[in-house]
Design an enzyme around this catalytic site. Sequence first.
Site, PDB file in Angstrom:
ATOM      1  N   SER A   1      -8.779  -0.655  13.016  1.00  0.00           N
ATOM      2  CA  SER A   1      -9.089  -1.951  12.413  1.00  0.00           C
ATOM      3  C   SER A   1      -7.765  -2.709  12.333  1.00  0.00           C
ATOM      4  O   SER A   1      -6.690  -2.109  12.407  1.00  0.00           O
ATOM      5  CB  SER A   1      -9.720  -1.778  11.027  1.00  0.00           C
ATOM      6  OG  SER A   1      -8.954  -0.911  10.218  1.00  0.00           O
TER       7      SER A   1
ATOM      8  N   GLU B   1      -5.539  -6.156  10.573  1.00  0.00           N
ATOM      9  CA  GLU B   1      -5.450  -7.130   9.485  1.00  0.00           C
ATOM     10  C   GLU B   1      -4.715  -8.398   9.924  1.00  0.00           C
ATOM     11  O   GLU B   1      -3.682  -8.330  10.587  1.00  0.00           O
ATOM     12  CB  GLU B   1      -4.713  -6.496   8.303  1.00  0.00           C
ATOM     13  CG  GLU B   1      -4.546  -7.439   7.113  1.00  0.00           C
ATOM     14  CD  GLU B   1      -3.844  -6.765   5.954  1.00  0.00           C
ATOM     15  OE1 GLU B   1      -4.411  -5.778   5.440  1.00  0.00           O
ATOM     16  OE2 GLU B   1      -2.737  -7.193   5.586  1.00  0.00           O
TER      17      GLU B   1
ATOM     18  N   GLY C   1      -4.857  -7.120  -6.587  1.00  0.00           N
ATOM     19  CA  GLY C   1      -4.070  -8.291  -6.208  1.00  0.00           C
ATOM     20  C   GLY C   1      -2.937  -8.556  -7.181  1.00  0.00           C
ATOM     21  O   GLY C   1      -2.765  -7.860  -8.187  1.00  0.00           O
ATOM     22  N   ASP C   2      -2.156  -9.572  -6.875  1.00  0.00           N
ATOM     23  CA  ASP C   2      -1.010  -9.951  -7.707  1.00  0.00           C
ATOM     24  C   ASP C   2      -1.341 -11.200  -8.503  1.00  0.00           C
ATOM     25  O   ASP C   2      -2.054 -12.081  -8.036  1.00  0.00           O
ATOM     26  CB  ASP C   2       0.213 -10.241  -6.831  1.00  0.00           C
ATOM     27  CG  ASP C   2       0.646  -9.008  -6.055  1.00  0.00           C
ATOM     28  OD1 ASP C   2       0.645  -7.918  -6.653  1.00  0.00           O
ATOM     29  OD2 ASP C   2       0.963  -9.135  -4.861  1.00  0.00           O
TER      30      ASP C   2
ATOM     31  N   TYR D   1      -2.160   4.333  -2.052  1.00  0.00           N
ATOM     32  CA  TYR D   1      -0.687   4.265  -1.972  1.00  0.00           C
ATOM     33  C   TYR D   1      -0.102   5.678  -1.856  1.00  0.00           C
ATOM     34  O   TYR D   1       0.188   6.317  -2.864  1.00  0.00           O
ATOM     35  CB  TYR D   1      -0.123   3.564  -3.214  1.00  0.00           C
ATOM     36  CG  TYR D   1      -0.564   2.120  -3.299  1.00  0.00           C
ATOM     37  CD1 TYR D   1       0.200   1.108  -2.728  1.00  0.00           C
ATOM     38  CD2 TYR D   1      -1.759   1.773  -3.916  1.00  0.00           C
ATOM     39  CE1 TYR D   1      -0.212  -0.214  -2.766  1.00  0.00           C
ATOM     40  CE2 TYR D   1      -2.192   0.450  -3.958  1.00  0.00           C
ATOM     41  CZ  TYR D   1      -1.407  -0.533  -3.386  1.00  0.00           C
ATOM     42  OH  TYR D   1      -1.836  -1.838  -3.414  1.00  0.00           O
TER      43      TYR D   1
ATOM     44  N   GLN E   1      -1.428   1.635   1.978  1.00  0.00           N
ATOM     45  CA  GLN E   1      -0.199   0.874   2.202  1.00  0.00           C
ATOM     46  C   GLN E   1       0.479   1.502   3.418  1.00  0.00           C
ATOM     47  O   GLN E   1       0.307   2.696   3.694  1.00  0.00           O
ATOM     48  CB  GLN E   1       0.685   1.015   0.955  1.00  0.00           C
ATOM     49  CG  GLN E   1       2.108   0.558   1.075  1.00  0.00           C
ATOM     50  CD  GLN E   1       2.200  -0.935   1.222  1.00  0.00           C
ATOM     51  OE1 GLN E   1       1.991  -1.440   2.321  1.00  0.00           O
ATOM     52  NE2 GLN E   1       2.490  -1.641   0.148  1.00  0.00           N
TER      53      GLN E   1
ATOM     54  N   PHE F   1      11.002  -6.240   2.701  1.00  0.00           N
ATOM     55  CA  PHE F   1       9.589  -6.159   2.325  1.00  0.00           C
ATOM     56  C   PHE F   1       9.248  -4.766   1.799  1.00  0.00           C
ATOM     57  O   PHE F   1       8.559  -4.606   0.794  1.00  0.00           O
ATOM     58  CB  PHE F   1       8.733  -6.522   3.547  1.00  0.00           C
ATOM     59  CG  PHE F   1       7.273  -6.668   3.244  1.00  0.00           C
ATOM     60  CD1 PHE F   1       6.830  -7.517   2.238  1.00  0.00           C
ATOM     61  CD2 PHE F   1       6.330  -5.971   3.991  1.00  0.00           C
ATOM     62  CE1 PHE F   1       5.471  -7.660   1.967  1.00  0.00           C
ATOM     63  CE2 PHE F   1       4.971  -6.105   3.722  1.00  0.00           C
ATOM     64  CZ  PHE F   1       4.544  -6.953   2.705  1.00  0.00           C
TER      65      PHE F   1
ATOM     66  N   HIS G   1      -5.357   1.578  10.652  1.00  0.00           N
ATOM     67  CA  HIS G   1      -5.510   0.178  10.269  1.00  0.00           C
ATOM     68  C   HIS G   1      -4.164  -0.507  10.506  1.00  0.00           C
ATOM     69  O   HIS G   1      -3.167  -0.161   9.874  1.00  0.00           O
ATOM     70  CB  HIS G   1      -5.903   0.079   8.785  1.00  0.00           C
ATOM     71  CG  HIS G   1      -6.099  -1.326   8.302  1.00  0.00           C
ATOM     72  ND1 HIS G   1      -7.240  -2.040   8.564  1.00  0.00           N
ATOM     73  CD2 HIS G   1      -5.297  -2.148   7.582  1.00  0.00           C
ATOM     74  CE1 HIS G   1      -7.134  -3.257   8.010  1.00  0.00           C
ATOM     75  NE2 HIS G   1      -5.959  -3.337   7.406  1.00  0.00           N
TER      76      HIS G   1
END
Length: 276
Positions: free
Chosen positions: A6, A8, A98-99, A135, A166, A206, A256
């Site tokens: 998959s 993203e 989410g953040d 994670y 992640q 990052f 992914h």
Amino acid sequence: MKTEISIEFFPPQTPEGVEKLRVTRQKLAELKPEFFSVTYGAGGSTRERTFAVVKEIAAEGFDAAPHLSCIGSSRESIREILAEYKEAGIKRIVALRGDLPSGMAETGEFRYANELVEFIRAETGDHFSLEVAAYPEWHPQAKSPKDDLDAFVRKVKAGANSAITQYFYNADAYFHFVDEARALGVEVPIIPGIMPIVGFTKLARFSDACGADIPRWMRKKFESFGDDSDSIRAFGLDVVTELCERLLQGGAPGLHFYCMNQAGLTTEICKRLGSK
């Protein structure tokens, strides 16, 4: 046997970006991915752009999986989004905490992703296949590895069908995480997230921010290339392809790809893996 993959995307900000993503998507469609997922900005800041990309992907005949984050949101706003996606024929959602957008102090009516999963199930039954995040090297805000693992188990027990991790560059971290999750009764597929390496400086920054470890031997090798982008790309391709091979040989149920809206590296890795 073909590897299930998959891919993203993130929603582009400009008309040029939208056009570029269409071209990228055409190229990546040749890999026959199980689905394309589309990210969702902090606090729903890209809601309309995410929906536009998702609708386009669905109209092209592909399985589209919008990300949906709940922090800073109300039940009513999430209810509206679910209705929009149902109407558009979407059958899969990546459900995330989410953040919180910077400057926003209130978490809204949801605090954790398991609450979002429970809400989606209560509102829509089994209409959506739900993916949640995992994670292997622990969420940077987790108090401890145990707390993070317990949070993951809660999300799965709330009704998730599958998990996407992640990104990471240490296969042992993934295998260890899967073993621990299985020991706690988690049976859903846990799909490793793969980040192809375009350049090192941005990746290092990052990774430090999101808690993904770059092993010292990799860092040193990348640093030794300086600004030699061809060497960085070639080494990155070798490292990530070997990681994917090891994961698949060890029983990972698929891959992914975080493609960063670019087709080249993901296509090359899949070609090397023989899944094209």
